[in-house]
Design a protein around this motif. Structure first.
Motif, mmCIF file in Angstrom:
data_model
loop_
_atom_site.group_PDB
_atom_site.id
_atom_site.type_symbol
_atom_site.label_atom_id
_atom_site.label_comp_id
_atom_site.label_asym_id
_atom_site.label_seq_id
_atom_site.Cartn_x
_atom_site.Cartn_y
_atom_site.Cartn_z
ATOM 1 N N ASP A 155 4.245 -2.134 4.094
ATOM 2 C CA ASP A 155 4.389 -3.251 3.176
ATOM 3 C C ASP A 155 3.218 -3.261 2.186
ATOM 4 O OD1 ASP A 155 5.760 -6.006 2.736
ATOM 5 O OD2 ASP A 155 3.620 -6.464 2.872
ATOM 6 N N VAL A 156 3.520 -3.417 0.906
ATOM 7 C CA VAL A 156 2.480 -3.381 -0.120
ATOM 8 C C VAL A 156 1.489 -4.543 0.046
ATOM 9 C CG1 VAL A 156 3.789 -4.635 -1.896
ATOM 10 C CG2 VAL A 156 2.075 -2.980 -2.579
ATOM 11 N N TYR A 157 1.957 -5.692 0.504
ATOM 12 C CA TYR A 157 1.067 -6.841 0.728
ATOM 13 C C TYR A 157 0.065 -6.542 1.842
ATOM 14 C CZ TYR A 157 4.495 -9.355 -2.066
ATOM 15 O OH TYR A 157 5.329 -9.751 -3.078
ATOM 16 N N ASP A 158 0.551 -5.922 2.893
ATOM 17 C CA ASP A 158 -0.308 -5.521 4.006
ATOM 18 C C ASP A 158 -1.355 -4.515 3.529
ATOM 19 O OD1 ASP A 158 -1.164 -5.249 6.745
ATOM 20 O OD2 ASP A 158 -0.013 -3.389 6.845
ATOM 21 N N ALA A 159 -0.937 -3.598 2.702
ATOM 22 C CA ALA A 159 -1.840 -2.549 2.227
ATOM 23 C C ALA A 159 -2.972 -3.108 1.362
ATOM 24 C CB ALA A 159 -1.061 -1.490 1.449
ATOM 25 N N ALA A 206 -13.195 6.940 8.021
ATOM 26 C CA ALA A 206 -12.763 5.556 7.806
ATOM 27 C C ALA A 206 -12.116 5.394 6.430
ATOM 28 C CB ALA A 206 -13.946 4.606 7.960
ATOM 29 N N VAL A 207 -12.725 5.967 5.403
ATOM 30 C CA VAL A 207 -12.151 5.893 4.054
ATOM 31 C C VAL A 207 -10.801 6.594 4.035
ATOM 32 C CG1 VAL A 207 -12.445 6.568 1.630
ATOM 33 C CG2 VAL A 207 -14.394 5.667 2.916
ATOM 34 N N SER A 208 -10.725 7.716 4.714
ATOM 35 C CA SER A 208 -9.478 8.471 4.787
ATOM 36 C C SER A 208 -8.368 7.650 5.449
ATOM 37 C CB SER A 208 -9.709 9.766 5.560
ATOM 38 O OG SER A 208 -8.568 10.569 5.539
ATOM 39 N N LYS A 209 -8.705 6.872 6.463
ATOM 40 C CA LYS A 209 -7.713 6.020 7.125
ATOM 41 C C LYS A 209 -7.204 4.933 6.179
ATOM 42 C CE LYS A 209 -9.163 6.823 11.856
ATOM 43 N NZ LYS A 209 -9.705 6.256 13.096
ATOM 44 N N HIS A 210 -8.108 4.358 5.379
ATOM 45 C CA HIS A 210 -7.692 3.367 4.387
ATOM 46 C C HIS A 210 -6.774 4.008 3.341
ATOM 47 C CE1 HIS A 210 -9.877 -0.204 5.601
ATOM 48 N NE2 HIS A 210 -10.962 0.535 5.808
ATOM 49 N N LEU A 211 -7.123 5.208 2.910
ATOM 50 C CA LEU A 211 -6.281 5.915 1.943
ATOM 51 C C LEU A 211 -4.906 6.232 2.532
ATOM 52 C CD1 LEU A 211 -8.991 8.231 0.397
ATOM 53 C CD2 LEU A 211 -7.639 6.535 -0.857
ATOM 54 N N ALA A 212 -4.848 6.528 3.823
ATOM 55 C CA ALA A 212 -3.568 6.806 4.478
ATOM 56 C C ALA A 212 -2.665 5.569 4.445
ATOM 57 C CB ALA A 212 -3.798 7.274 5.907
ATOM 58 N N ILE A 213 -3.256 4.403 4.641
ATOM 59 C CA ILE A 213 -2.485 3.157 4.585
ATOM 60 C C ILE A 213 -1.961 2.925 3.170
ATOM 61 C CG2 ILE A 213 -2.684 0.629 4.740
ATOM 62 C CD1 ILE A 213 -4.594 1.165 7.155
ATOM 63 N N LEU A 214 -2.818 3.158 2.177
ATOM 64 C CA LEU A 214 -2.377 3.023 0.785
ATOM 65 C C LEU A 214 -1.286 4.034 0.447
ATOM 66 C CD1 LEU A 214 -5.843 2.439 -0.916
ATOM 67 C CD2 LEU A 214 -4.027 0.744 -0.552
ATOM 68 N N LYS A 215 -1.407 5.213 1.003
ATOM 69 C CA LYS A 215 -0.396 6.251 0.779
ATOM 70 C C LYS A 215 0.936 5.846 1.414
ATOM 71 C CE LYS A 215 0.315 11.199 1.263
ATOM 72 N NZ LYS A 215 -0.157 12.427 1.895
ATOM 73 N N GLU A 216 0.896 5.271 2.610
ATOM 74 C CA GLU A 216 2.109 4.801 3.278
ATOM 75 C C GLU A 216 2.820 3.721 2.462
ATOM 76 O OE1 GLU A 216 1.053 3.442 7.164
ATOM 77 O OE2 GLU A 216 0.348 5.419 7.798
ATOM 78 N N ALA A 217 2.052 2.937 1.717
ATOM 79 C CA ALA A 217 2.619 1.892 0.859
ATOM 80 C C ALA A 217 2.971 2.432 -0.522
ATOM 81 C CB ALA A 217 1.633 0.737 0.726
ATOM 82 N N ASN A 218 2.809 3.732 -0.721
ATOM 83 C CA ASN A 218 3.109 4.412 -1.978
ATOM 84 C C ASN A 218 2.199 3.940 -3.118
ATOM 85 O OD1 ASN A 218 4.513 6.385 -3.395
ATOM 86 N ND2 ASN A 218 6.072 4.948 -4.100
ATOM 87 N N LEU A 219 1.018 3.435 -2.772
ATOM 88 C CA LEU A 219 0.065 2.981 -3.787
ATOM 89 C C LEU A 219 -0.862 4.091 -4.258
ATOM 90 C CD1 LEU A 219 -0.715 -0.493 -2.265
ATOM 91 C CD2 LEU A 219 0.277 -0.072 -4.528
#
Length: 108
Positions: free
Chosen positions: A9-13, A47-60
């Motif tokens: 979800d983009v809001y979650d991201a 840690a930064v990579s994990k945040h980027l993975a979440i943004l990637k999952e949201a297609n951001l």
């Protein structure tokens, strides 16, 4: 489930301040590798990579491999959903303020 139906979800991201800062950094440039993004945070590459993975999952963000590094760039299209949602409430509050002003004018 396939990958497309499993999108975050983009809001979650964007709920996390670190991820919002990553989006801001990527908005200012065409793309950046992980090591250049990491220097802006007091956390490790993992840690930064994990945040980027979440943004990637949201297609951001979109990731692109260049040799041994991964470069990231912003995909702002999903943010339109948030803009549309906020716009609705902007109209809601403008309407309420107009009504309040009318009531206050009548009381004078």
């Amino acid at each position: 489930m396939n990958e497309n139906s499993q999108l975050r979800d983009v809001y979650d991201a964007v709920a996390d301040p670190t991820r919002r800062k990553l989006l801001q950094l990527l908005a200012d440039v065409e793309e950046l590798p992980l090591h250049e993004l990491t220097v802006h945070f007091q956390m490790g590459r993992t840690a930064v990579s994990k945040h980027l993975a979440i943004l990637k999952e949201a297609n951001l963000v979109i990731a692109r491999r260049v040799g041994r590094e991964t470069r990231y760039r912003l995909n702002a299209t999903p943010l339109k959903e948030i803009q549309d949602w906020v716009s609705y409430y902007e109209g809601f509050w403008k309407e309420r303020m107009v009504k309040l002003n009318l009531i206050l004018e009548e009381k004078k």
